[in-house]
Scaffold this motif. Structure first.
Motif, mmCIF file in Angstrom:
data_model
loop_
_atom_site.group_PDB
_atom_site.id
_atom_site.type_symbol
_atom_site.label_atom_id
_atom_site.label_comp_id
_atom_site.label_asym_id
_atom_site.label_seq_id
_atom_site.Cartn_x
_atom_site.Cartn_y
_atom_site.Cartn_z
ATOM 1 N N PRO A 1 -22.413 65.097 -46.289
ATOM 2 C CA PRO A 1 -23.678 65.845 -46.353
ATOM 3 C C PRO A 1 -23.645 67.164 -45.591
ATOM 4 O O PRO A 1 -24.488 68.036 -45.822
ATOM 5 C CB PRO A 1 -24.689 64.875 -45.720
ATOM 6 N N ASP A 2 -22.665 67.321 -44.700
ATOM 7 C CA ASP A 2 -22.546 68.579 -43.964
ATOM 8 C C ASP A 2 -21.820 69.662 -44.758
ATOM 9 O O ASP A 2 -21.690 70.784 -44.280
ATOM 10 C CB ASP A 2 -21.821 68.349 -42.631
ATOM 11 N N VAL A 3 -21.329 69.310 -45.945
ATOM 12 C CA VAL A 3 -20.744 70.331 -46.814
ATOM 13 C C VAL A 3 -21.887 71.077 -47.495
ATOM 14 O O VAL A 3 -22.691 70.495 -48.215
ATOM 15 C CB VAL A 3 -19.814 69.707 -47.874
ATOM 16 N N LYS A 4 -21.960 72.352 -47.241
ATOM 17 C CA LYS A 4 -23.022 73.187 -47.798
ATOM 18 C C LYS A 4 -22.412 74.224 -48.742
ATOM 19 O O LYS A 4 -21.268 74.630 -48.584
ATOM 20 C CB LYS A 4 -23.782 73.911 -46.678
ATOM 21 N N GLY A 5 -23.209 74.651 -49.708
ATOM 22 C CA GLY A 5 -22.809 75.772 -50.553
ATOM 23 C C GLY A 5 -21.803 75.470 -51.635
ATOM 24 O O GLY A 5 -21.385 76.387 -52.339
ATOM 25 N N LEU A 6 -21.391 74.207 -51.801
ATOM 26 C CA LEU A 6 -20.472 73.894 -52.893
ATOM 27 C C LEU A 6 -21.242 73.961 -54.206
ATOM 28 O O LEU A 6 -22.323 73.378 -54.327
ATOM 29 C CB LEU A 6 -19.859 72.512 -52.705
ATOM 30 N N LEU B 1 -15.195 75.699 -64.372
ATOM 31 C CA LEU B 1 -14.764 75.371 -63.014
ATOM 32 C C LEU B 1 -15.736 74.362 -62.414
ATOM 33 O O LEU B 1 -16.875 74.695 -62.094
ATOM 34 C CB LEU B 1 -14.713 76.642 -62.163
ATOM 35 N N ALA B 2 -15.282 73.122 -62.259
ATOM 36 C CA ALA B 2 -16.183 72.065 -61.795
ATOM 37 C C ALA B 2 -16.630 72.279 -60.359
ATOM 38 O O ALA B 2 -17.819 72.175 -60.046
ATOM 39 C CB ALA B 2 -15.504 70.702 -61.952
ATOM 40 N N TYR B 3 -15.676 72.572 -59.468
ATOM 41 C CA TYR B 3 -15.996 72.664 -58.051
ATOM 42 C C TYR B 3 -15.659 74.067 -57.544
ATOM 43 O O TYR B 3 -14.508 74.403 -57.294
ATOM 44 C CB TYR B 3 -15.222 71.606 -57.263
ATOM 45 N N ASP B 4 -16.709 74.877 -57.431
ATOM 46 C CA ASP B 4 -16.561 76.254 -56.967
ATOM 47 C C ASP B 4 -16.778 76.258 -55.452
ATOM 48 O O ASP B 4 -17.883 76.001 -54.968
ATOM 49 C CB ASP B 4 -17.582 77.147 -57.670
ATOM 50 N N LEU B 5 -15.731 76.597 -54.716
ATOM 51 C CA LEU B 5 -15.756 76.523 -53.253
ATOM 52 C C LEU B 5 -16.010 77.871 -52.592
ATOM 53 O O LEU B 5 -15.935 77.980 -51.367
ATOM 54 C CB LEU B 5 -14.429 75.939 -52.749
ATOM 55 N N LYS B 6 -16.312 78.879 -53.376
ATOM 56 C CA LYS B 6 -16.460 80.239 -52.845
ATOM 57 C C LYS B 6 -17.420 80.294 -51.661
ATOM 58 O O LYS B 6 -17.115 80.913 -50.634
ATOM 59 C CB LYS B 6 -16.937 81.180 -53.945
ATOM 60 N N THR B 7 -18.567 79.653 -51.766
ATOM 61 C CA THR B 7 -19.565 79.715 -50.698
ATOM 62 C C THR B 7 -19.665 78.409 -49.917
ATOM 63 O O THR B 7 -20.603 78.206 -49.147
ATOM 64 C CB THR B 7 -20.951 80.066 -51.275
ATOM 65 N N ALA B 8 -18.699 77.505 -50.119
ATOM 66 C CA ALA B 8 -18.751 76.196 -49.453
ATOM 67 C C ALA B 8 -18.297 76.295 -48.000
ATOM 68 O O ALA B 8 -17.413 77.076 -47.660
ATOM 69 C CB ALA B 8 -17.872 75.202 -50.202
ATOM 70 N N TYR B 9 -18.922 75.489 -47.148
ATOM 71 C CA TYR B 9 -18.518 75.421 -45.743
ATOM 72 C C TYR B 9 -19.059 74.136 -45.131
ATOM 73 O O TYR B 9 -19.924 73.465 -45.706
ATOM 74 C CB TYR B 9 -19.040 76.633 -44.954
ATOM 75 N N LEU B 10 -18.549 73.781 -43.980
ATOM 76 C CA LEU B 10 -19.052 72.641 -43.223
ATOM 77 C C LEU B 10 -20.056 73.132 -42.206
ATOM 78 O O LEU B 10 -19.762 74.028 -41.411
ATOM 79 C CB LEU B 10 -17.900 71.914 -42.513
ATOM 80 N N LYS B 11 -21.238 72.546 -42.229
ATOM 81 C CA LYS B 11 -22.278 72.954 -41.297
ATOM 82 C C LYS B 11 -21.866 72.635 -39.872
ATOM 83 O O LYS B 11 -21.420 71.518 -39.596
ATOM 84 C CB LYS B 11 -23.584 72.223 -41.634
#
Length: 550
Positions: A528-533, A540-550
């Motif tokens: 749940p701490d993964v944000k922005g995915l 593209l199923a999983y775009d990680l461009k803006t993903a991060y760990l809170k």
């Protein structure tokens, strides 16, 4: 080009959702996201990639003129602007200024021209070249009828190129976000030749992330990392400095590592794992526009035996196998949260002119009827002069759901259809892809995920000569309806196009050319701490461009 059709496509295309929207700028200094995939990736070459897991990596280190945004629109990426002519046939694409490859080379319009010409060149052998079919002369070039320099793309300057289409294609901006449309650095491709993309150091990158010499991908290793690309034009939007990938083929291992806080994302592909983890913090279900289906070898060659070839060429036998497929039981056994397939095009991907889900509009009677299956089976055996037959069923052993499905089908088919023996051929996913492409199978459990939110992304697979028509069946009715849906002036009338697409689904069903099994869902555990995915049901199923760990 009808405005209402463009708007509809814009609203529904690549039905994606931004998961837990990104916020905060300090996240990049936090712990790296630990992301798992179930099988090895095959290549980093955007021209020849064919599988979803390689695409999930490529789409995060490379980019094209457009990129699908959190709203599901084909937003400008490397392109600064895209102007479309009134007749929908000419696209003038102007690139952002000062674009660079990760090696410092300038990224220019010529990189698009080179890449697209490479994709349609028959010598390249790109199985995704068919997606270039919207561009003028592309199909003739891939068929060897015209030279690559006749392709409908021309560089006007270092930052602008013009594309001429073969016919109006309302979803063309979404095609521009696909890997086969990405630019390539010609100098680097020619330097490495056939080795290009086989390891991460034989590549250059233009996307949000890049590979470095540390934690690189060697072509066989199970762990590797991608890093924020300092030369990316939108680098301020990239929230993670590093994202770590692990290939974990044993789903039980993935779930345990998640619970030990050693993974932030892992798929749950089996019934037992799903039931055991539904109460786990971070349990979620990703709904992809994806259909699992069985292909039958109808080529007349490369089957396991002459009897197998004769059997699968018989429509009654194929229909018997379709009717003997208990889709609800398969889902209960192997694919929880998925739904039984009622067409090849999945639900939730695109809508008709009236606003109806296309899969509902084109619904077919794919049902389980053991008695009728037995009747048609015996009729087919009589017609072919066979008293019994042995067929091989191939599936990916490193995809847990496929393995369980194949085992269930073996037992179910043999108990329902007298005289049938099913030999399971369980091979690694990459081998299953190769066998399907080479036609060395009797029946193969395949899957297809949509590249864009329009029925043609599924239905073009089975036109005559199409590289993904692994079973090699041919139907004049099918080919004529596809041509009518995509190349005639009526393509601008969505209602007529809808009807033509439905004819394609009717033809697949009536000929028992394929056997749709399920519309796939992907249950997973995600911290749940993964944000922005950003998750997209197509492309593209999983775009990680803006993903991060809170």
């Amino acid at each position: 080009m009808k405005k209402e059709k463009i708007v509809a496509l814009s609203l529904i295309s690549l039905a994606s959702v931004a998961l837990l929207a990104a916020c905060g700028s300090k996240s990049a200094t936090q712990k790296n996201i630990q992301f798992s995939i179930p099988t090895d990736i095959d290549t980093l070459d955007s021209t020849i990639v064919t599988d979803q897991y390689s695409y999930d990596v490529i789409g995060n280190v490379e980019e094209g003129a457009t990129r699908v945004n959190p709203k599901g629109d084909a937003a400008l990426a490397l392109a600064k602007s895209i102007k479309v002519s009134p007749d929908g046939l000419t696209y003038t694409i102007t690139l952002k200024p000062n674009l660079k490859w990760s090696n410092g080379d300038k990224l220019t319009a010529k990189d698009f021209v080179y890449s697209w010409q490479r994709a349609v060149n028959p010598k390249t052998g790109s199985e995704y070249a068919y997606l270039m079919g919207a561009v003028a002369n592309a199909n003739d070039i891939t068929a060897g009828k015209k030279s690559v320099d006749t392709l409908g793309i021309k560089a006007n300057s270092a930052t602008q190129f013009t594309v001429t289409l073969a016919q109006p294609t309302p979803y063309f901006k979404f095609l521009l976000s696909e890997p086969v449309y990405y630019p390539l650095d010609q100098k680097v491709v020619e330097k490495y030749g056939k080795q290009f993309g086989t390891t991460s150091d034989k590549m250059v990158y233009d996307g949000p992330f890049e590979f470095k010499s540390t934690k690189s991908w060697t072509g066989t290793n199970k762990t590797f990392s991608i890093y924020a690309n300092p030369d990316y034009y939108d680098k301020s939007a990239v929230k993670s400095k590093e994202i770590d990938f692990q290939v974990i083929s044993n789903a039980n291992t993935g779930a345990q590592l998640y619970k030990q806080k050693k993974l932030d994302f892992t798929l749950l592909p089996t019934t037992d794992l799903i039931e055991a983890n539904k109460g786990e913090k971070g349990f979620t279900v990703f709904k992809q526009a994806r259909t699992d289906y069985i292909e039958y070898n109808q080529s007349g060659k490369n089957a396991s035996s002459a009897d197998a070839q004769k059997a699968l060429a018989n429509q009654d036998i194929r229909e018997a196998l379709n009717l003997a497929t208990n889709r609800k039981a398969i889902i209960q056994t192997a694919l929880p949260d998925s739904t039984p397939a009622t067409s090849f095009t999945p639900v939730g991907m695109s809508k008709t002119s009236s606003g109806e889900d296309f899969a509902d509009y084109a619904k077919q009677d794919y049902t389980y009827d053991a008695a009728k299956a037995k009747e048609l089976w015996e009729k087919g055996l009589k017609e072919t002069g066979l008293s019994k037959v042995t067929l091989s069923l191939e599936a990916a052993t490193d995809l847990a759901a496929s393995k369980v499905t194949a085992n269930y089908l073996q037992t179910s088919y043999e108990s329902t259809l007298p005289g049938l023996t099913i030999n399971l051929k369980l091979v690694p996913f990459q081998q299953r892809l190769k066998d399907a492409q080479n036609g060395t199978f009797d029946m193969v459990l395949s899957g297809w995920g949509g590249d864009y939110a329009e029925p043609s992304t599924f239905l073009q697979l089975f036109t005559a000569g199409q590289s993904y028509n692994d079973g090699k069946f041919s139907s004049k009715t099918y080919d004529s309806a596809f041509k009518a849906a995509t190349t005639t002036p009526d393509v601008l009338s969505q209602a007529k196009t809808d009807a033509d697409y439905k004819t394609l689904e009717d033809t697949l069903y009536k000929g028992s050319y394929i056997n749709p099994v399920d519309f796939q869902a992907n249950p997973a555990l995600m911290n749940p701490d993964v944000k922005g995915l950003q998750f997209h049901s197509t492309g593209l199923a999983y775009d990680l461009k803006t993903a991060y760990l809170k």
